[in-house]
Scaffold this active site. Structure first.
Site, PDB file in Angstrom:
ATOM      1  N   GLY A  93       0.764  -6.477 -56.148  1.00 31.42           N
ATOM      2  CA  GLY A  93       1.659  -6.307 -54.539  1.00 31.42           C
ATOM      3  C   GLY A  93       0.753  -5.922 -53.512  1.00 31.42           C
ATOM      4  O   GLY A  93      -0.324  -5.718 -53.643  1.00 31.42           O
ATOM      5  N   GLY A  95      -0.817  -3.547 -51.471  1.00 38.63           N
ATOM      6  CA  GLY A  95      -0.907  -2.097 -51.467  1.00 38.63           C
ATOM      7  C   GLY A  95      -1.297  -1.359 -50.023  1.00 38.63           C
ATOM      8  O   GLY A  95      -1.374  -0.393 -49.716  1.00 38.63           O
ATOM      9  N   ARG A  96      -1.895  -2.436 -49.256  1.00 42.93           N
ATOM     10  CA  ARG A  96      -2.250  -1.937 -48.056  1.00 42.93           C
ATOM     11  C   ARG A  96      -1.865  -2.908 -46.911  1.00 42.93           C
ATOM     12  O   ARG A  96      -2.339  -2.696 -45.767  1.00 42.93           O
ATOM     13  CB  ARG A  96      -3.738  -1.597 -48.014  1.00 42.93           C
ATOM     14  CG  ARG A  96      -4.708  -2.706 -48.388  1.00 42.93           C
ATOM     15  CD  ARG A  96      -5.942  -2.217 -48.320  1.00 42.93           C
ATOM     16  NE  ARG A  96      -6.995  -3.077 -48.955  1.00 42.93           N
ATOM     17  CZ  ARG A  96      -8.204  -3.188 -48.797  1.00 42.93           C
ATOM     18  NH1 ARG A  96      -8.740  -2.298 -48.125  1.00 42.93           N
ATOM     19  NH2 ARG A  96      -8.897  -4.111 -49.745  1.00 42.93           N
ATOM     20  N   GLY A 129      -3.855   2.834 -48.791  1.00 44.32           N
ATOM     21  CA  GLY A 129      -3.235   1.879 -47.788  1.00 44.32           C
ATOM     22  C   GLY A 129      -4.107   1.458 -46.724  1.00 44.32           C
ATOM     23  O   GLY A 129      -3.751   0.852 -45.946  1.00 44.32           O
ATOM     24  N   ARG A 179      -4.338 -10.775 -40.263  1.00 43.92           N
ATOM     25  CA  ARG A 179      -4.555 -12.003 -40.787  1.00 43.92           C
ATOM     26  C   ARG A 179      -3.471 -12.787 -40.573  1.00 43.92           C
ATOM     27  O   ARG A 179      -2.282 -12.531 -40.270  1.00 43.92           O
ATOM     28  CB  ARG A 179      -4.572 -11.579 -42.101  1.00 43.92           C
ATOM     29  CG  ARG A 179      -4.938 -12.622 -43.016  1.00 43.92           C
ATOM     30  CD  ARG A 179      -5.664 -12.005 -44.489  1.00 43.92           C
ATOM     31  NE  ARG A 179      -4.887 -11.634 -45.334  1.00 43.92           N
ATOM     32  CZ  ARG A 179      -5.105 -11.229 -46.511  1.00 43.92           C
ATOM     33  NH1 ARG A 179      -6.396 -11.234 -46.898  1.00 43.92           N
ATOM     34  NH2 ARG A 179      -4.246 -10.522 -47.344  1.00 43.92           N
ATOM     35  N   ARG A 186       0.528 -16.265 -53.515  1.00 45.71           N
ATOM     36  CA  ARG A 186      -0.557 -16.340 -54.264  1.00 45.71           C
ATOM     37  C   ARG A 186       0.056 -16.614 -55.546  1.00 45.71           C
ATOM     38  O   ARG A 186       1.054 -16.617 -55.793  1.00 45.71           O
ATOM     39  CB  ARG A 186      -1.152 -15.046 -54.564  1.00 45.71           C
ATOM     40  CG  ARG A 186      -1.624 -14.303 -53.238  1.00 45.71           C
ATOM     41  CD  ARG A 186      -1.171 -12.753 -53.150  1.00 45.71           C
ATOM     42  NE  ARG A 186      -1.325 -12.320 -51.976  1.00 45.71           N
ATOM     43  CZ  ARG A 186      -2.573 -11.755 -51.579  1.00 45.71           C
ATOM     44  NH1 ARG A 186      -3.517 -11.670 -51.965  1.00 45.71           N
ATOM     45  NH2 ARG A 186      -2.354 -11.336 -50.416  1.00 45.71           N
ATOM     46  N   ASP A 255      -4.613 -12.997 -58.100  1.00 46.76           N
ATOM     47  CA  ASP A 255      -3.774 -12.414 -56.938  1.00 46.76           C
ATOM     48  C   ASP A 255      -4.528 -12.740 -55.480  1.00 46.76           C
ATOM     49  O   ASP A 255      -3.901 -12.769 -54.560  1.00 46.76           O
ATOM     50  CB  ASP A 255      -3.566 -10.937 -57.158  1.00 46.76           C
ATOM     51  CG  ASP A 255      -4.798 -10.448 -57.553  1.00 46.76           C
ATOM     52  OD1 ASP A 255      -5.553 -10.629 -58.520  1.00 46.76           O
ATOM     53  OD2 ASP A 255      -5.209  -9.460 -56.603  1.00 46.76           O
TER      54      ASP A 255
HETATM   55  P1  AMP Z   1      -8.148  -7.004 -53.328  1.00 45.73           P
HETATM   56  O1  AMP Z   1      -9.136  -6.463 -54.738  1.00 45.73           O
HETATM   57  O2  AMP Z   1      -8.549  -6.476 -52.380  1.00 45.73           O
HETATM   58  O3  AMP Z   1      -7.566  -8.384 -53.691  1.00 45.73           O
HETATM   59  O4  AMP Z   1      -7.159  -5.752 -53.993  1.00 45.73           O
HETATM   60  C1  AMP Z   1      -6.340  -5.809 -55.238  1.00 45.73           C
HETATM   61  C2  AMP Z   1      -5.088  -5.043 -55.247  1.00 45.73           C
HETATM   62  O5  AMP Z   1      -5.297  -3.548 -54.714  1.00 45.73           O
HETATM   63  C3  AMP Z   1      -4.265  -5.452 -54.138  1.00 45.73           C
HETATM   64  O6  AMP Z   1      -2.710  -5.357 -54.921  1.00 45.73           O
HETATM   65  C4  AMP Z   1      -4.330  -4.519 -53.209  1.00 45.73           C
HETATM   66  O7  AMP Z   1      -3.231  -4.376 -52.259  1.00 45.73           O
HETATM   67  C5  AMP Z   1      -4.600  -3.253 -53.526  1.00 45.73           C
HETATM   68  N1  AMP Z   1      -5.625  -2.429 -52.821  1.00 45.73           N
HETATM   69  C6  AMP Z   1      -6.701  -2.618 -52.618  1.00 45.73           C
HETATM   70  N2  AMP Z   1      -7.316  -1.538 -51.949  1.00 45.73           N
HETATM   71  C7  AMP Z   1      -6.200  -0.648 -51.570  1.00 45.73           C
HETATM   72  C8  AMP Z   1      -6.110   0.220 -50.820  1.00 45.73           C
HETATM   73  N3  AMP Z   1      -6.930   1.039 -50.006  1.00 45.73           N
HETATM   74  N4  AMP Z   1      -5.013   1.051 -50.813  1.00 45.73           N
HETATM   75  C9  AMP Z   1      -3.762   0.387 -51.364  1.00 45.73           C
HETATM   76  N5  AMP Z   1      -3.891  -0.503 -52.216  1.00 45.73           N
HETATM   77  C10 AMP Z   1      -5.068  -1.284 -52.061  1.00 45.73           C
HETATM   78 MG    MG Z   2      -6.387  -9.080 -53.063  1.00 50.91          MG
END
Ligand code: AMP
Ligand code: MG
Length: 491
Positions: A93, A95-96, A129, A179, A186, A255
């Site tokens: 989901g 997360g940020r 986040g 964005r 996804r 994702d």
């Molecule tokens: P990504 O590798 O950037 O595609 O992120 C994978 C997952 O980790 C997604 O669900 C993001 O929303 C979550 N995520 C990445 N960085 C953070 C962060 N700093 N805080 C919270 N969630 C994160």
């Molecule tokens: Mg991602």
């Protein structure tokens, strides 16, 4: 048409009207200190009919820095799951990231606006986040660079910065990249409902996506299999484009795969400098799962995850038939793009070998991918014509000469005229790409609060095929320090 003021943007949020299970509704969390505008992309603003003069208002940084809302926004974090490095993770989901809603432009197109780095959500897991300034600059510049190259991608409206402290390997500042995409759904958005056995929700999502993004399939027989078939086709062509331009995504988890076949989620991506099919741009990818040469196979693997998630909605045979189209489409499209890169218009059996042999030589002699293909436009095809500038790319000049003789013959047989071919090749072989070190230079300046390099790169990369006077340095090979920058997932 004159652009609109911020408050007059025509906002809606159709995703917010989907059942509760699809999202968590919440507002962005403002930074602990005032947000300020770092860079603004007028080309993206135009897509939502936003008046570029609005960027100068303090409210602009407020809205896109997560501290102000405008009418019609209905912020939420989207639920999804996904296969990360081959392993199913049942809940990811946003997360940020926070989806503010969708803006409808005068042409009737809808653009999702999403703040990436806007604070904690129920899906943040161990994260904070936030997104650090350097990662927002990379996403902002690369998504616009890909667009300039003609590669389907999410877009980026602006970067809003702050002095809000964020902790990674060291203390950094948080920023938000805004964005834009027709959709942020996804593969993992489907997977989550399949693995939870929530087949009702799965159908709601599929119907939503079809109605909004594949409307010609609504009401057609077997709409879900046909939807999948189109996702297969778009993904195959997208990855062929990545391969032809020499770009690695770095984290092709399901994702991070768009159901629109657009490039999504820019992390530790990289353009290849010296050609190496084994190029791994993600420092954390120890086994090279997402190495450059693996991307076409991973595309298929990811699509098979999506096919599985669609099993409750579509016939196995139909899904399998769609999946079987992936490799021929991806390979065929790649060959078309590579033929264009070497300036061939007609198709001959021998072309695949001619191109493979060139790539083999480039690998062996560590030839810069972007610079060489751009230079190849200058190739002279008459017998005995010297091609000194080109053979100097290779340590073994004779090996290049042998290849060049075959190439010259092939061009002559096709009746190719050098000048015309050169112009054609320059329209497909970019002069400028966002090499890691170029992004790094913009990042280091931005960390000193000097933001002009971001805008300079944004302008440069908007027209990557044009010779831009005064910008030659940006087309040069990377300095040694810039060749092996390691980029981690930390962002
Ligand atoms: P990504 O590798 O950037 O595609 O992120 C994978 C997952 O980790 C997604 O669900 C993001 O929303 C979550 N995520 C990445 N960085 C953070 C962060 N700093 N805080 C919270 N969630 C994160
Ligand atoms: Mg991602």
């Amino acid at each position: 048409m004159a652009g609109r003021a911020l408050e007059a943007l025509s906002f809606d949020n159709s995703y917010a009207r989907l059942p509760e299970a699809f999202h968590a509704k919440l507002n962005p969390t403002p930074f602990s200190s005032s947000p300020y505008l770092i860079s603004f992309n007028a080309a993206a603003a135009e897509l939502i009919d936003l008046d570029p003069a609005e960027a100068a208002r303090p409210e602009f940084a407020g809205v896109f820095g997560g501290s102000l809302l405008v009418p019609g926004m209905e912020p939420l974090a989207m639920l999804y799951a996904g296969h990360q490095f081959g392993v199913y993770v049942p809940q990811l989901g946003d997360g940020r990231a926070i989806l503010l809603g969708e803006v409808r432009n005068a042409r009737g197109e809808k653009w999702d606006l999403q703040l990436k780095g806007a604070g904690l959500t129920p899906f943040s897991r161990d994260g904070d986040g936030r997104a650090v300034l350097r990662s927002t600059i990379r996403e902002y510049l690369c998504s616009e660079a890909m667009h300039g190259l003609g590669i389907p991608t999410t877009r980026a409206l602006c970067i809003v910065g702050s002095d809000h402290q964020v902790y990674r390997e060291q203390v950094e500042t948080g920023a938000i990249v805004v964005r834009m995409a027709p959709s942020h759904v996804r593969f993992g958005s489907f997977e989550v409902f399949y693995y939870r056995k929530q087949h009702e929700q799965l159908k709601v999502l599929a119907d939503y996506v079809i109605a909004r993004h594949y409307p010609h399939l609504a009401g057609a027989p077997d709409p879900y299999a046909r939807f999948f078939d189109e996702v297969v086709e778009r993904t195959a062509k997208l990855i062929a484009q990545w391969q032809a331009v020499g770009w690695a995504h770095g984290v092709m988890n399901t994702d991070n795969m768009s159901i629109l076949g657009i490039t999504l989620d820019y992390g530790p991506f990289g353009f290849i400098d010296d050609y190496d099919p084994g190029f791994i741009c993600n420092h954390s990818d120890h086994n090279g799962r997402y190495a450059f040469s693996q991307q076409p196979y991973i595309g298929l693997w990811n699509l098979s995850c999506l096919a599985q998630a669609l099993l409750p909605l579509a016939g196995k045979d139909e899904l399998k038939a769609a999946l079987d189209r992936y490799t021929p489409v991806c390979e065929g499209w790649y060959m078309e793009l590579m033929r264009a890169k070497v300036g061939l218009l007609d198709r001959q059996e021998e072309d695949a070998e001619l191109i493979q042999d060139l790539l083999g030589l480039m690998h062996q002699h560590r030839v810069d991918y972007t610079i060489f293909f751009r230079a190849l436009g200058d190739f002279r095809s008459a017998p005995g014509d010297p091609n000194d500038g080109l053979r100097d790319f290779f340590l073994d000049r004779d090996a290049f000469d042998r290849w060049a003789r075959r190439y010259a013959e092939r061009l002559r047989a096709a009746g190719s005229r050098d000048e015309e071919r050169r112009a054609r090749m320059n329209r497909v072989n970019p002069k400028y790409v966002l090499r890691n070190y170029l992004a790094q230079q913009a990042i280091e300046k931005a960390q000193q609060k000097e933001f002009s390099e971001i805008d300079r790169l944004l302008t440069l990369l908007r027209n990557p095929f044009d010779d831009q006077p005064g910008m030659e340095a940006y087309a040069a090979a990377p300095p040694n320090w810039g060749k092996h920058l390691s980029v981690s997932c930390s962002s």
